[in-house]
Design a protein around this motif. Sequence first.
Motif, PDB file in Angstrom:
ATOM      1  N   SER A  20      12.151  54.587  41.671  1.00 54.03           N
ATOM      2  CA  SER A  20      12.391  55.947  41.186  1.00 54.03           C
ATOM      3  C   SER A  20      11.747  56.923  42.152  1.00 54.03           C
ATOM      4  CB  SER A  20      11.778  56.156  39.798  1.00 54.03           C
ATOM      5  OG  SER A  20      12.400  55.364  38.838  1.00 54.03           O
ATOM      6  N   VAL A  21      12.404  58.043  42.375  1.00 57.06           N
ATOM      7  CA  VAL A  21      11.858  59.014  43.316  1.00 57.06           C
ATOM      8  C   VAL A  21      12.204  60.426  42.875  1.00 57.06           C
ATOM      9  CG1 VAL A  21      13.888  58.882  44.825  1.00 57.06           C
ATOM     10  CG2 VAL A  21      11.685  59.556  45.792  1.00 57.06           C
ATOM     11  N   LEU A  22      11.213  61.325  42.966  1.00 56.48           N
ATOM     12  CA  LEU A  22      11.451  62.750  42.778  1.00 56.48           C
ATOM     13  C   LEU A  22      12.112  63.260  44.047  1.00 56.48           C
ATOM     14  CD1 LEU A  22      10.952  65.321  41.026  1.00 56.48           C
ATOM     15  CD2 LEU A  22       8.771  65.572  42.251  1.00 56.48           C
ATOM     16  N   GLY A  31      -3.996  49.383  40.421  1.00 59.74           N
ATOM     17  CA  GLY A  31      -3.367  50.690  40.580  1.00 59.74           C
ATOM     18  C   GLY A  31      -4.071  51.442  41.695  1.00 59.74           C
ATOM     19  N   HIS A  32      -3.406  52.431  42.283  1.00 60.95           N
ATOM     20  CA  HIS A  32      -4.027  53.174  43.374  1.00 60.95           C
ATOM     21  C   HIS A  32      -3.389  54.550  43.502  1.00 60.95           C
ATOM     22  CE1 HIS A  32      -0.827  50.605  45.389  1.00 60.95           C
ATOM     23  NE2 HIS A  32      -0.346  51.822  45.421  1.00 60.95           N
ATOM     24  N   VAL A  33      -4.189  55.508  43.953  1.00 57.38           N
ATOM     25  CA  VAL A  33      -3.700  56.871  44.150  1.00 57.38           C
ATOM     26  C   VAL A  33      -4.705  57.609  45.033  1.00 57.38           C
ATOM     27  CG1 VAL A  33      -4.851  57.753  42.065  1.00 57.38           C
ATOM     28  CG2 VAL A  33      -2.848  58.942  42.959  1.00 57.38           C
ATOM     29  N   GLN A  34      -4.205  58.527  45.871  1.00 60.57           N
ATOM     30  CA  GLN A  34      -5.107  59.347  46.676  1.00 60.57           C
ATOM     31  C   GLN A  34      -5.713  60.443  45.805  1.00 60.57           C
ATOM     32  OE1 GLN A  34      -1.880  58.791  47.597  1.00 60.57           O
ATOM     33  NE2 GLN A  34      -1.735  58.324  49.785  1.00 60.57           N
ATOM     34  N   LEU A  35      -7.015  60.613  45.913  1.00 57.73           N
ATOM     35  CA  LEU A  35      -7.695  61.698  45.229  1.00 57.73           C
ATOM     36  C   LEU A  35      -7.595  62.978  46.060  1.00 57.73           C
ATOM     37  CD1 LEU A  35     -10.886  59.782  44.038  1.00 57.73           C
ATOM     38  CD2 LEU A  35      -8.896  60.430  42.653  1.00 57.73           C
ATOM     39  N   SER A  78       7.727  48.517  44.311  1.00 59.86           N
ATOM     40  CA  SER A  78       8.790  49.541  44.268  1.00 59.86           C
ATOM     41  C   SER A  78       8.317  50.861  43.684  1.00 59.86           C
ATOM     42  CB  SER A  78      10.003  49.051  43.453  1.00 59.86           C
ATOM     43  OG  SER A  78      10.513  47.846  43.954  1.00 59.86           O
ATOM     44  N   SER A  79       7.036  51.009  43.410  1.00 62.52           N
ATOM     45  CA  SER A  79       6.551  52.142  42.627  1.00 62.52           C
ATOM     46  C   SER A  79       5.613  53.025  43.435  1.00 62.52           C
ATOM     47  CB  SER A  79       5.821  51.629  41.377  1.00 62.52           C
ATOM     48  OG  SER A  79       5.344  52.702  40.594  1.00 62.52           O
ATOM     49  N   ASP A  80       5.961  54.296  43.542  1.00 62.40           N
ATOM     50  CA  ASP A  80       5.084  55.322  44.115  1.00 62.40           C
ATOM     51  C   ASP A  80       5.388  56.630  43.395  1.00 62.40           C
ATOM     52  OD1 ASP A  80       3.462  56.977  45.542  1.00 62.40           O
ATOM     53  OD2 ASP A  80       4.406  56.643  47.487  1.00 62.40           O
ATOM     54  N   PRO A  81       4.896  56.786  42.156  1.00 60.90           N
ATOM     55  CA  PRO A  81       5.267  57.962  41.358  1.00 60.90           C
ATOM     56  C   PRO A  81       4.722  59.271  41.894  1.00 60.90           C
ATOM     57  CG  PRO A  81       3.560  56.693  40.249  1.00 60.90           C
ATOM     58  CD  PRO A  81       4.014  55.869  41.423  1.00 60.90           C
ATOM     59  N   ASN A  82       3.761  59.219  42.829  1.00 59.69           N
ATOM     60  CA  ASN A  82       3.186  60.448  43.371  1.00 59.69           C
ATOM     61  C   ASN A  82       3.892  60.929  44.626  1.00 59.69           C
ATOM     62  OD1 ASN A  82       0.633  60.760  41.607  1.00 59.69           O
ATOM     63  ND2 ASN A  82       0.573  58.623  42.254  1.00 59.69           N
ATOM     64  N   GLN A  83       4.840  60.138  45.141  1.00 58.76           N
ATOM     65  CA  GLN A  83       5.571  60.527  46.348  1.00 58.76           C
ATOM     66  C   GLN A  83       6.371  61.797  46.071  1.00 58.76           C
ATOM     67  OE1 GLN A  83       8.563  58.318  49.536  1.00 58.76           O
ATOM     68  NE2 GLN A  83       8.542  57.609  47.428  1.00 58.76           N
ATOM     69  N   ILE A 116       6.149  60.309  36.562  1.00 56.01           N
ATOM     70  CA  ILE A 116       6.231  61.379  37.558  1.00 56.01           C
ATOM     71  C   ILE A 116       5.791  62.697  36.930  1.00 56.01           C
ATOM     72  CG2 ILE A 116       7.828  62.758  38.948  1.00 56.01           C
ATOM     73  CD1 ILE A 116       9.405  60.217  39.484  1.00 56.01           C
ATOM     74  N   LEU A 117       4.903  63.407  37.616  1.00 48.85           N
ATOM     75  CA  LEU A 117       4.420  64.700  37.136  1.00 48.85           C
ATOM     76  C   LEU A 117       5.517  65.747  37.229  1.00 48.85           C
ATOM     77  CD1 LEU A 117       1.921  66.373  36.189  1.00 48.85           C
ATOM     78  CD2 LEU A 117       1.508  66.854  38.613  1.00 48.85           C
ATOM     79  N   MET A 118       5.774  66.444  36.114  1.00 49.53           N
ATOM     80  CA  MET A 118       6.752  67.521  36.065  1.00 49.53           C
ATOM     81  C   MET A 118       6.092  68.856  36.382  1.00 49.53           C
ATOM     82  SD  MET A 118       8.676  66.159  32.594  1.00 49.53           S
ATOM     83  CE  MET A 118       9.665  67.650  32.394  1.00 49.53           C
ATOM     84  N   GLN A 119       6.903  69.883  36.618  1.00 49.19           N
ATOM     85  CA  GLN A 119       6.379  71.173  37.059  1.00 49.19           C
ATOM     86  C   GLN A 119       5.573  71.904  35.994  1.00 49.19           C
ATOM     87  OE1 GLN A 119       7.875  74.664  36.339  1.00 49.19           O
ATOM     88  NE2 GLN A 119       8.650  73.675  34.496  1.00 49.19           N
TER      89      GLN A 119
END
Length: 799
Positions: A437-439, A275-279, A636-641, A386-389
Motif C-alpha cells: 500500500s502506498v500514499l 517494527g521500525h520508524v525514523q524519529l 511489503s510495508s512502509d506506511p510512512n513513505q 497511513i497517517l491522514m491529513q
Amino acid sequence: MRDKHRRRTALAGVGALTAGLLLTAPQPAEAANLIKNPGFETAGTDGMPYCWEKSGWGDNDFTFQTTSDAHSGSAAMKVTLTRRADGDRKAMITESADCAPAVSVGKQYDLGLWYKTTTPDANITLFRHDTTAGWQYWTDLKTLDITSAWTQAGVRTPEVPAGTDRITWGVSVYGTGSATTDDYTMDQVPDPLPPARCTGTAGQCANGSWSVLPTQNPVRSMHSVVLSNGKVLLIAGSGNSEENFDAGTFTSAVYDPANGTYKVVPTPKDMFCAGHVQLQDGRVLVLSGNKAYPVAGGHGYEGFKDSYVFDPKTETYTRTNDLNDGHWYPSATELGNGDVITFGGLREDSTGSVTAERFSDAQHQWLPLSQVNQTWSYWGLYPAMILMQDGRLFYTGSHVFGNNIPGTGSAVYDYDANTITQIPGLQNKDERDQSASVLLPPAQDQKVLTIGGGNIDSNPDANRLTDLIDLKQPDPSYAAGPPLPQGTVDLGNGPQPETGNQGKMYVSAVLLPDGKVLETGGALHNRADPVYESSLYDPGSNTFDPVAADPESRGYHSSAFLLPDGRVMATGDNPGNGSWNHNVSIYTPPYLYQGTRPTITSVIDQEWKYGDTQRITVDRPIARAELIRPAAVTHSSDPNQRFVDLPLSVDGSNVDLNVTNNPNIAPPGWYMLFAVDPNGVPSVAKWVHLTGPSALTAASPHVHAFADSLSGKASGPGRKRSAQQVSPTLSGCDRHYGSANTCVPTVFPPEVKKTAAARCAWLRQNDYGRLKVNGSGDPLGLDRDRDGTACGKGDVRRR
C-alpha cells in the motif's frame, strides 16, 4: 456561498507529475493577466465585487469587506475571522465560465497577489473544475507571513490535471484575524524545454535497467531503513534462522552507497520481524522482535517488549523503556507531532496483541497504558496504517499472514475519538496478505493505492488486484484499479509467462522522484515461486507500464527502497527452504537515461519549519521539487513513505519552495529534497530537516474536511481484554517438519496434488533437503514409514 460539502468534493484525477516549465521570472502581469477584475474595482452582487464570491466552511464567525485600504486603485478585499472552531473563509474567483480562468491540461500557471495579514493562518488555496466531477478543492500552495505593509506573494501551480478546464483561487483565512488582498495576477508559464535525448540504449531509456552489486549483503536483512546521512540500516536479528537464535547471533549492517561497503554492527536483541520508524531527530526506533521461535504442537512465535533506538551518528543501539506488551510484526506510524503509534503483532505468549502503544517524542519513551487510548482491537500483523491529513489513520487492508481483520478489510481509525469506521470496496480482502500500500504522490492529494497480495493460509495463486481510494471524498471507498502486469514464473517447467489472474504477493512499492511508483519483486505462493516483473505506476493516467525486471528472486523478506541518488536498491529473498539471497540489485530508472541531471547548487537553510518558504538555487530549469521521506520497509510495508509537493516560486536560478503548514501531510523528520527538470530527470537529493510542532510559529495547520461523512459501520472501544487468540500456524508453516526457519506449507500451491509423492516432489524441486519430523505428529502424511524423516524413499514408495 460555497458550502462545506463542496469544499471536500473529491479529486477525480491526479495530475501527471513531470510537467515542464522554464526557470525564468514570471512574465509581467500586464502582458497576460488571466484574472478578471483583479483589483476588485468593479462592483458585483451580494456585496462582492464582480467575478468574486464568498467561500468557506465550518464553525466560525466572519466578515467579507470591500475596503478602500488598497494596494492600488480604490478597492481591496478584506476577509476577517473573529471566532473559529474549525473551517475557513476565503474570497474566491467566481466559479463560472465568465469569471474562472480557462486553463490547459499539462500547463502550469504563475499566481500572484498583494496582501496584508494579521494572522499567520492564511494561505493561497486552489480549486479546479473537472469536466466530469465539477468544482473541487485542488491544493494549498503557499502560507502567507504576517505583515502590516503591502507585500507581494507569488507561487506556481502544479501541472493542470487531465479533465480540468478552469481553475479558481484565493486566500484562505483559517485562524482569527484578517487577510486583505489586492491586484491578483495569473500568467501561463512558458512551454517546457525540448525533450531530452536518450543517453542509453532504447531499452534503458524506456524501461530502465537492473544490475547486481559485486559485494553481497553480509547479513540476512529483512528490515531496510534509509538513514538521514544517506546510508542504509539493514536489520537481520537472527535472520529467520533458529541456529542463529540459539547461538545468540543477532546482526545488523550499515551499507554506504557512496563506496559500496558494509559495516556489520553489534545488535543487542533478535530484531527479526520487529517494527521500525525514523524519529524526528533522525534516529531509528526499533520496537519488539522475536522472543522465541515456534514449537511443533506447542506455542507459536513470541514477541518481546523490548525497544531500542539506533543512532546513525554512532551506529549503535540504545535501549528505551519497554512497551506495555509484546508486538512481533507490529505497525509503526509517526504522527504529526512526532509521536509514534503502533498496533498488532504477537505477544510474549504467542497470542495477538490488542494493545495500542504510543511513543512520546517529547518524553522519548513509551507511554504507560493508562495514557494511551485503547479500543482493544486486534489489527493483525504489520497492518498498514497511513497517517491522514487530519491526524486520523487509514488502515489500507494490507497486512501479513492469512485473512484480513473482520469487516470490510479497511478502516479509518480516529485516535482522539477512539473510534473505528469501516471503509468499503477493497477487493478480495482475505487475499491481500503481503500486498503493498502506498500514499500516492503528492501526499496532498490523499490517494492510496494497494497492489497485489495472496493468503499464506489457503495459499492460492497470488492476485493481480489493485485498489484506489480518494480520501478527499466525504465518504470514500475503494475502487478497482488497473490489474498488475504479469511476469514470468517457474512452476517446475522453466520460466513461463503468468496466465489467467496470476499476480504476486510480497510486492515492494517505491515512490520515485518523478512522481511515479515502482512496483517490483514478489512471488506466486507462500515463500515459493518467485515472479519476475516490475512496472511503473503513473498516478496521472492510472496505468502500469512494464519495465525491466529484477533478475534476482525477491519474495518473502525482500525489500526495495529509494536511494538519495534516485536509484532503487532491492535486497533479500527467504524461500521456504530457509535459504537466503544475499545478492543486492540496483534499479536505474528510465529518467536517469534522459540526459544531464539538474543540480541543487545550494540549500540556504537545512532546518525547515512548517509553512516556511525555503530558497534553493539550481543550475538549470526545474519543473518541480518535492520531499520524499526515506524508507523504513519490511514485508511489503512502509506506511510512512510519502512524497510531499513543494510549490515553486521562481526567479532566475533562485527557487523558493513553499512548505506545507500541516505536519500530518509531512510528519517531522529528515527528508530527501529532489529537484526535477522538465523531462522528469531528478537531481541527487539534498537532506533537509523538517522540524516538529515545537518549532512551529503561531500558524496552525490548514486541515480540510475530507472523509468527514463516513457511512461505514463505526465502533468505539470494545470490552477490555488481554489478547486475541491466534493459531500457532498463522505463518502458513507446518512446524512438524524441519527447523523453525524452514517453512513446509500447511497448504500446498493449487497445482500440487494432495499426495505424499506430489508434495515431496514439490519440496525436492524447491530445495528443501532432508526434513526431520518434529514430535509425534505427521499432519501432511510426509513420513509414511515413520522413520522420523519426511519424504524419504519409503515415504514416496508407500501407497
